[in-house]
Design a protein around this motif. Structure first.
Motif, PDB file in Angstrom:
ATOM      1  N   PHE A   1       0.844  -1.190   0.000  1.00 41.03           N
ATOM      2  CA  PHE A   1       0.000   0.000   0.000  1.00 41.03           C
ATOM      3  C   PHE A   1       0.877   1.236   0.000  1.00 41.03           C
ATOM      4  O   PHE A   1       2.062   1.179   0.309  1.00 41.03           O
ATOM      5  CB  PHE A   1      -0.968   0.003   1.182  1.00 41.03           C
ATOM      6  N   ASN A   2       0.263   2.329  -0.344  1.00 45.39           N
ATOM      7  CA  ASN A   2       0.946   3.605  -0.293  1.00 45.39           C
ATOM      8  C   ASN A   2      -0.085   4.685  -0.042  1.00 45.39           C
ATOM      9  O   ASN A   2      -1.250   4.518  -0.402  1.00 45.39           O
ATOM     10  CB  ASN A   2       1.730   3.854  -1.578  1.00 45.39           C
ATOM     11  N   ILE A   3       0.352   5.778   0.559  1.00 40.51           N
ATOM     12  CA  ILE A   3      -0.536   6.865   0.974  1.00 40.51           C
ATOM     13  C   ILE A   3       0.046   8.188   0.488  1.00 40.51           C
ATOM     14  O   ILE A   3       1.258   8.364   0.436  1.00 40.51           O
ATOM     15  CB  ILE A   3      -0.631   6.940   2.512  1.00 40.51           C
ATOM     16  N   SER A   4      -0.842   9.111   0.199  1.00 42.37           N
ATOM     17  CA  SER A   4      -0.429  10.476  -0.091  1.00 42.37           C
ATOM     18  C   SER A   4      -1.552  11.404   0.354  1.00 42.37           C
ATOM     19  O   SER A   4      -2.718  10.997   0.393  1.00 42.37           O
ATOM     20  CB  SER A   4      -0.162  10.644  -1.583  1.00 42.37           C
TER      21      SER A   4
ATOM     22  N   GLY B   1       3.089   2.901  -5.756  1.00 41.79           N
ATOM     23  CA  GLY B   1       3.314   4.247  -5.230  1.00 41.79           C
ATOM     24  C   GLY B   1       2.204   5.163  -5.717  1.00 41.79           C
ATOM     25  O   GLY B   1       1.703   5.006  -6.831  1.00 41.79           O
ATOM     26  N   ILE B   2       1.815   6.096  -4.878  1.00 42.50           N
ATOM     27  CA  ILE B   2       0.757   7.036  -5.236  1.00 42.50           C
ATOM     28  C   ILE B   2       1.171   8.421  -4.770  1.00 42.50           C
ATOM     29  O   ILE B   2       1.828   8.570  -3.735  1.00 42.50           O
ATOM     30  CB  ILE B   2      -0.597   6.622  -4.613  1.00 42.50           C
ATOM     31  N   ASP B   3       0.797   9.422  -5.545  1.00 41.86           N
ATOM     32  CA  ASP B   3       1.030  10.794  -5.120  1.00 41.86           C
ATOM     33  C   ASP B   3      -0.101  11.675  -5.619  1.00 41.86           C
ATOM     34  O   ASP B   3      -0.582  11.510  -6.738  1.00 41.86           O
ATOM     35  CB  ASP B   3       2.362  11.338  -5.638  1.00 41.86           C
ATOM     36  N   ILE B   4      -0.517  12.589  -4.763  1.00 47.80           N
ATOM     37  CA  ILE B   4      -1.513  13.589  -5.117  1.00 47.80           C
ATOM     38  C   ILE B   4      -0.960  14.949  -4.732  1.00 47.80           C
ATOM     39  O   ILE B   4      -0.302  15.084  -3.692  1.00 47.80           O
ATOM     40  CB  ILE B   4      -2.870  13.332  -4.430  1.00 47.80           C
ATOM     41  N   GLU B   5      -1.182  15.925  -5.580  1.00 50.38           N
ATOM     42  CA  GLU B   5      -0.732  17.290  -5.300  1.00 50.38           C
ATOM     43  C   GLU B   5      -1.790  18.271  -5.763  1.00 50.38           C
ATOM     44  O   GLU B   5      -2.387  18.099  -6.828  1.00 50.38           O
ATOM     45  CB  GLU B   5       0.576  17.605  -6.028  1.00 50.38           C
ATOM     46  N   LYS B   6      -1.990  19.290  -4.969  1.00 49.91           N
ATOM     47  CA  LYS B   6      -2.873  20.387  -5.360  1.00 49.91           C
ATOM     48  C   LYS B   6      -2.110  21.261  -6.350  1.00 49.91           C
ATOM     49  O   LYS B   6      -0.959  21.622  -6.114  1.00 49.91           O
ATOM     50  CB  LYS B   6      -3.282  21.207  -4.136  1.00 49.91           C
ATOM     51  N   ILE B   7      -2.743  21.562  -7.475  1.00 51.97           N
ATOM     52  CA  ILE B   7      -2.114  22.420  -8.469  1.00 51.97           C
ATOM     53  C   ILE B   7      -2.079  23.831  -7.907  1.00 51.97           C
ATOM     54  O   ILE B   7      -3.107  24.391  -7.538  1.00 51.97           O
ATOM     55  CB  ILE B   7      -2.879  22.380  -9.807  1.00 51.97           C
ATOM     56  N   ASP B   8      -0.883  24.360  -7.804  1.00 52.72           N
ATOM     57  CA  ASP B   8      -0.678  25.634  -7.138  1.00 52.72           C
ATOM     58  C   ASP B   8       0.443  26.366  -7.870  1.00 52.72           C
ATOM     59  O   ASP B   8       0.951  25.894  -8.870  1.00 52.72           O
ATOM     60  CB  ASP B   8      -0.302  25.353  -5.676  1.00 52.72           C
TER      61      ASP B   8
END
Length: 188
Positions: free
Chosen positions: A53-56, A72-79
């Motif tokens: 598992f992986n968390i972001s 692998g996982i990644d989430i990012e707010k577009i800024d």
């Protein structure tokens, strides 16, 4: 700082809830431990489980990915970002792809590449010991291709649109990504 801490706690609880609800595991018997690079993995009574598992988390989102292979996982707010960051961490080709865009499309491109890089490094499980410039992504007809000096085995990638303000990327050893993501509200 407090919000980041809250998301971190929520993400750990989220993993346990998913393990109980969808994998029918008794989480009292499950431990989440970290390896030398900080990658979390599951153990049960001194044995490692064959479930990865992986968390972001970013902004209002906490995301988890589960698989029977490395993931692998990644989430990012577009800024807003500094173009110096792209020049420093992106390969020459990635940087040129980034420069070809403008405005909001450039912002999106930056975070598409960034989340792919983060998801890959997280799937490898070696943390920031892997230089971001040692591998590169290219895009062609909705296909994401990885070129890497450090890893010769195959990895697969998928990006999801959660909202127009976020980028989410998944990386896994197997190409069996779900078509859609399951959204679970915190109230559930």
């Amino acid at each position: 700082m407090i919000e980041r801490y809250k998301r971190s706690i929520i993400s750990k609880l989220f993993v346990k809830i998913i393990l109980e609800k969808y994998y029918k595991m008794n989480t009292k018997e499950i431990n989440i431990v970290r390896d030398q690079y900080g990658k979390p993995f599951l153990t049960k009574q001194n044995m490692e489980l064959n479930l990865y598992f992986n968390i972001s988390h970013s902004g209002e989102w906490v995301v988890c990915a589960f698989s029977d292979c490395e993931i692998g996982i990644d989430i990012e707010k577009i800024d807003t970002y500094s173009p110096k960051i792209a020049k420093r961490f992106f390969s020459h080709n990635e940087y040129n792809t980034f420069l070809e865009k403008s405005g909001r499309e450039r912002d999106r491109c930056f975070f598409d590449i960034w989340t792919l890089k983060e998801s890959y490094v997280k799937a490898l499980g070696k943390g920031l010991s892997v230089p971001f410039r040692s591998f590169s992504f290219s895009f062609n007809d909705n296909t994401i291709t990885l070129r890497s000096d450090i890893e010769k085995s195959h990895w697969f990638f998928k990006q999801y649109e959660i909202t127009s303000d976020y980028c989410l990327s998944l990386c896994a050893r197997a190409n069996d990504f779900p078509l859609n993501l399951k959204k679970i509200a915190l109230s559930e």
